[in-house]
Design a protein around this motif. Structure first.
Motif, PDB file in Angstrom:
ATOM      1  N   LEU A 120     120.080 -60.643 -14.617  1.00 39.17           N
ATOM      2  CA  LEU A 120     121.382 -60.016 -14.847  1.00 39.17           C
ATOM      3  C   LEU A 120     122.494 -61.034 -14.999  1.00 39.17           C
ATOM      4  CD1 LEU A 120     119.721 -57.559 -13.395  1.00 39.17           C
ATOM      5  CD2 LEU A 120     122.005 -56.601 -13.139  1.00 39.17           C
ATOM      6  N   HIS A 121     122.242 -62.278 -14.565  1.00 39.10           N
ATOM      7  CA  HIS A 121     123.253 -63.325 -14.710  1.00 39.10           C
ATOM      8  C   HIS A 121     123.169 -64.015 -16.079  1.00 39.10           C
ATOM      9  CE1 HIS A 121     119.562 -65.244 -13.579  1.00 39.10           C
ATOM     10  NE2 HIS A 121     120.061 -66.460 -13.635  1.00 39.10           N
ATOM     11  N   HIS A 122     122.260 -63.537 -16.920  1.00 43.39           N
ATOM     12  CA  HIS A 122     122.080 -64.154 -18.231  1.00 43.39           C
ATOM     13  C   HIS A 122     122.592 -63.277 -19.375  1.00 43.39           C
ATOM     14  CE1 HIS A 122     118.682 -66.979 -16.678  1.00 43.39           C
ATOM     15  NE2 HIS A 122     119.874 -67.535 -16.582  1.00 43.39           N
ATOM     16  N   THR A 123     123.289 -62.191 -19.064  1.00 38.92           N
ATOM     17  CA  THR A 123     123.812 -61.359 -20.147  1.00 38.92           C
ATOM     18  C   THR A 123     124.891 -62.117 -20.913  1.00 38.92           C
ATOM     19  OG1 THR A 123     125.441 -60.326 -18.675  1.00 38.92           O
ATOM     20  CG2 THR A 123     123.326 -59.220 -18.921  1.00 38.92           C
ATOM     21  N   ARG A 124     125.055 -61.765 -22.179  1.00 38.76           N
ATOM     22  CA  ARG A 124     125.921 -62.532 -23.072  1.00 38.76           C
ATOM     23  C   ARG A 124     127.356 -62.627 -22.570  1.00 38.76           C
ATOM     24  NH1 ARG A 124     126.331 -60.490 -29.179  1.00 38.76           N
ATOM     25  NH2 ARG A 124     126.946 -58.598 -28.042  1.00 38.76           N
ATOM     26  N   ASP A 125     127.907 -61.528 -22.097  1.00 41.11           N
ATOM     27  CA  ASP A 125     129.307 -61.512 -21.666  1.00 41.11           C
ATOM     28  C   ASP A 125     129.466 -61.540 -20.152  1.00 41.11           C
ATOM     29  OD1 ASP A 125     130.351 -61.324 -24.310  1.00 41.11           O
ATOM     30  OD2 ASP A 125     129.775 -59.210 -24.339  1.00 41.11           O
ATOM     31  N   GLU A 126     128.368 -61.853 -19.438  1.00 46.86           N
ATOM     32  CA  GLU A 126     128.388 -61.882 -17.972  1.00 46.86           C
ATOM     33  C   GLU A 126     128.866 -60.544 -17.412  1.00 46.86           C
ATOM     34  OE1 GLU A 126     130.868 -65.339 -17.281  1.00 46.86           O
ATOM     35  OE2 GLU A 126     129.089 -66.602 -17.086  1.00 46.86           O
ATOM     36  N   THR A 127     128.266 -59.470 -17.919  1.00 47.95           N
ATOM     37  CA  THR A 127     128.693 -58.123 -17.526  1.00 47.95           C
ATOM     38  C   THR A 127     127.525 -57.285 -16.999  1.00 47.95           C
ATOM     39  OG1 THR A 127     128.426 -57.442 -19.832  1.00 47.95           O
ATOM     40  CG2 THR A 127     130.631 -58.048 -19.113  1.00 47.95           C
ATOM     41  N   GLY A 128     126.544 -57.934 -16.395  1.00 48.47           N
ATOM     42  CA  GLY A 128     125.443 -57.187 -15.798  1.00 48.47           C
ATOM     43  C   GLY A 128     125.848 -56.549 -14.485  1.00 48.47           C
ATOM     44  N   ILE A 129     125.400 -55.306 -14.264  1.00 47.31           N
ATOM     45  CA  ILE A 129     125.670 -54.599 -13.006  1.00 47.31           C
ATOM     46  C   ILE A 129     124.344 -54.123 -12.426  1.00 47.31           C
ATOM     47  CG2 ILE A 129     126.793 -52.636 -11.884  1.00 47.31           C
ATOM     48  CD1 ILE A 129     128.863 -52.639 -14.085  1.00 47.31           C
ATOM     49  N   LEU A 130     124.056 -54.550 -11.203  1.00 41.00           N
ATOM     50  CA  LEU A 130     122.864 -54.091 -10.489  1.00 41.00           C
ATOM     51  C   LEU A 130     123.266 -53.043  -9.463  1.00 41.00           C
ATOM     52  CD1 LEU A 130     119.789 -54.455  -9.729  1.00 41.00           C
ATOM     53  CD2 LEU A 130     120.600 -56.059  -7.973  1.00 41.00           C
ATOM     54  N   ILE A 131     122.581 -51.888  -9.488  1.00 44.38           N
ATOM     55  CA  ILE A 131     122.793 -50.846  -8.484  1.00 44.38           C
ATOM     56  C   ILE A 131     121.503 -50.758  -7.669  1.00 44.38           C
ATOM     57  CG2 ILE A 131     123.365 -48.438  -8.040  1.00 44.38           C
ATOM     58  CD1 ILE A 131     124.603 -48.318 -10.832  1.00 44.38           C
ATOM     59  N   LEU A 132     121.522 -51.315  -6.475  1.00 46.31           N
ATOM     60  CA  LEU A 132     120.323 -51.381  -5.630  1.00 46.31           C
ATOM     61  C   LEU A 132     120.321 -50.263  -4.601  1.00 46.31           C
ATOM     62  CD1 LEU A 132     117.760 -52.988  -4.690  1.00 46.31           C
ATOM     63  CD2 LEU A 132     119.282 -54.150  -3.066  1.00 46.31           C
ATOM     64  N   LEU A 133     119.252 -49.471  -4.581  1.00 44.21           N
ATOM     65  CA  LEU A 133     119.029 -48.462  -3.555  1.00 44.21           C
ATOM     66  C   LEU A 133     117.871 -48.931  -2.693  1.00 44.21           C
ATOM     67  CD1 LEU A 133     120.322 -46.924  -6.073  1.00 44.21           C
ATOM     68  CD2 LEU A 133     119.314 -44.856  -5.097  1.00 44.21           C
ATOM     69  N   SER A 134     118.137 -49.233  -1.432  1.00 46.91           N
ATOM     70  CA  SER A 134     117.116 -49.711  -0.512  1.00 46.91           C
ATOM     71  C   SER A 134     116.807 -48.593   0.482  1.00 46.91           C
ATOM     72  CB  SER A 134     117.610 -50.972   0.221  1.00 46.91           C
ATOM     73  OG  SER A 134     116.559 -51.632   0.875  1.00 46.91           O
ATOM     74  N   LEU A 135     115.613 -48.013   0.360  1.00 52.42           N
ATOM     75  CA  LEU A 135     115.320 -46.751   1.037  1.00 52.42           C
ATOM     76  C   LEU A 135     115.228 -46.868   2.555  1.00 52.42           C
ATOM     77  CD1 LEU A 135     112.751 -45.117  -1.411  1.00 52.42           C
ATOM     78  CD2 LEU A 135     115.223 -44.775  -1.250  1.00 52.42           C
ATOM     79  N   PHE A 136     114.493 -47.861   3.059  1.00 56.93           N
ATOM     80  CA  PHE A 136     114.339 -47.968   4.514  1.00 56.93           C
ATOM     81  C   PHE A 136     115.694 -48.106   5.192  1.00 56.93           C
ATOM     82  CE2 PHE A 136     114.245 -50.866   8.175  1.00 56.93           C
ATOM     83  CZ  PHE A 136     113.558 -50.070   9.074  1.00 56.93           C
ATOM     84  N   GLU A 137     116.527 -48.959   4.638  1.00 54.54           N
ATOM     85  CA  GLU A 137     117.846 -49.204   5.241  1.00 54.54           C
ATOM     86  C   GLU A 137     118.830 -48.077   4.982  1.00 54.54           C
ATOM     87  OE1 GLU A 137     115.913 -53.163   4.459  1.00 54.54           O
ATOM     88  OE2 GLU A 137     116.208 -51.310   3.340  1.00 54.54           O
ATOM     89  N   ARG A 138     118.501 -47.207   4.002  1.00 56.50           N
ATOM     90  CA  ARG A 138     119.425 -46.155   3.577  1.00 56.50           C
ATOM     91  C   ARG A 138     120.758 -46.764   3.145  1.00 56.50           C
ATOM     92  NH1 ARG A 138     118.377 -41.674   8.394  1.00 56.50           N
ATOM     93  NH2 ARG A 138     116.239 -41.135   7.799  1.00 56.50           N
TER      94      ARG A 138
END
Length: 208
Positions: A120-138
């Motif tokens: 995600l840090h290699h997108t052309r305009d530096e506009t990557g967005i990660l939405i992480l859902l971690s189930l155990f931790e809720r």
């Protein structure tokens, strides 16, 4: 429930469609990611099992063996591993044995690692967005590259996290995630509209 089972195939298709729709209006990239956990927290099992085994061995040795040290030791050893296995099998119990600050740090670290591993840090305009859902931790964690972070307010992602968290608590995580994806798409569209040579650089959903 594991990450692979959390969303039905129809819900997965709906999420991927939401990402495609959002990305059709922007040069940015949105990647929802679902994981079983961010860390295995071995210390919680060790400390928890030790405490439960200590209480059990102490109570039984006092009740039946006159506070004998030797009986206490074998009772402790006998009960330690079953308690450790029990904690591992009961996520609600295990979660209570972990400090919230440790959970927050582990989820953040998992998001950073996933962000880098999936490019995600290699997108052309530096506009990557990660939405992480971690189930155990809720927990939900949103991590955006500096291109979009420089263009929006720092507390913007708190609203995205709240949307998904409320949806998970209400039993409609799919709709909440799709709504959050739409919000991210609008933010990206305002600052990074789609380009004529734009391509879909990253996966539309990752389940790990």
């Amino acid at each position: 429930m594991s990450a692979k089972e959390f969303f039905t195939p129809a819900e997965q298709a709906r999420i991927e469609a939401a990402v495609r729709e959002a990305e059709s209006r922007t040069s940015g990239e949105i990647v929802p990611m679902l994981v079983d956990d961010s860390y295995d927290y071995p210390r919680s099992e060790i400390l928890g099992a030790g405490l439960f085994a200590l209480a059990t061995a102490t109570s039984l040795s006092w009740a039946f063996f006159g506070e004998s040290l030797w009986h206490f030791l074998w009772l402790f050893a006998l009960s330690y591993f079953p308690f450790k296995l029990l904690i591992r099998k009961l996520p609600n119990l295990k979660r209570r044995l972990i400090h919230p600050a440790e959970i927050s740090e582990e989820v953040k670290e998992r998001a950073i690692v996933a962000f880098l591993e999936n490019g995600l840090h290699h997108t052309r305009d530096e506009t990557g967005i990660l939405i992480l859902l971690s189930l155990f931790e809720r927990r939900v964690y949103v991590l955006a590259d500096r291109g979009i972070n420089n263009a929006v307010a720092h507390d913007t992602w708190d609203g995205v996290v709240d949307t998904i968290t409320r949806g998970m608590l209400q039993g409609d995580a799919c709709s909440a995630l799709c709504s959050a994806i739409e919000t991210c798409g609008q933010l990206l569209q305002e600052n990074f509209p789609v380009k004529t040579d734009d391509t879909d650089e990253l996966p539309n959903l990752i389940i790990d």
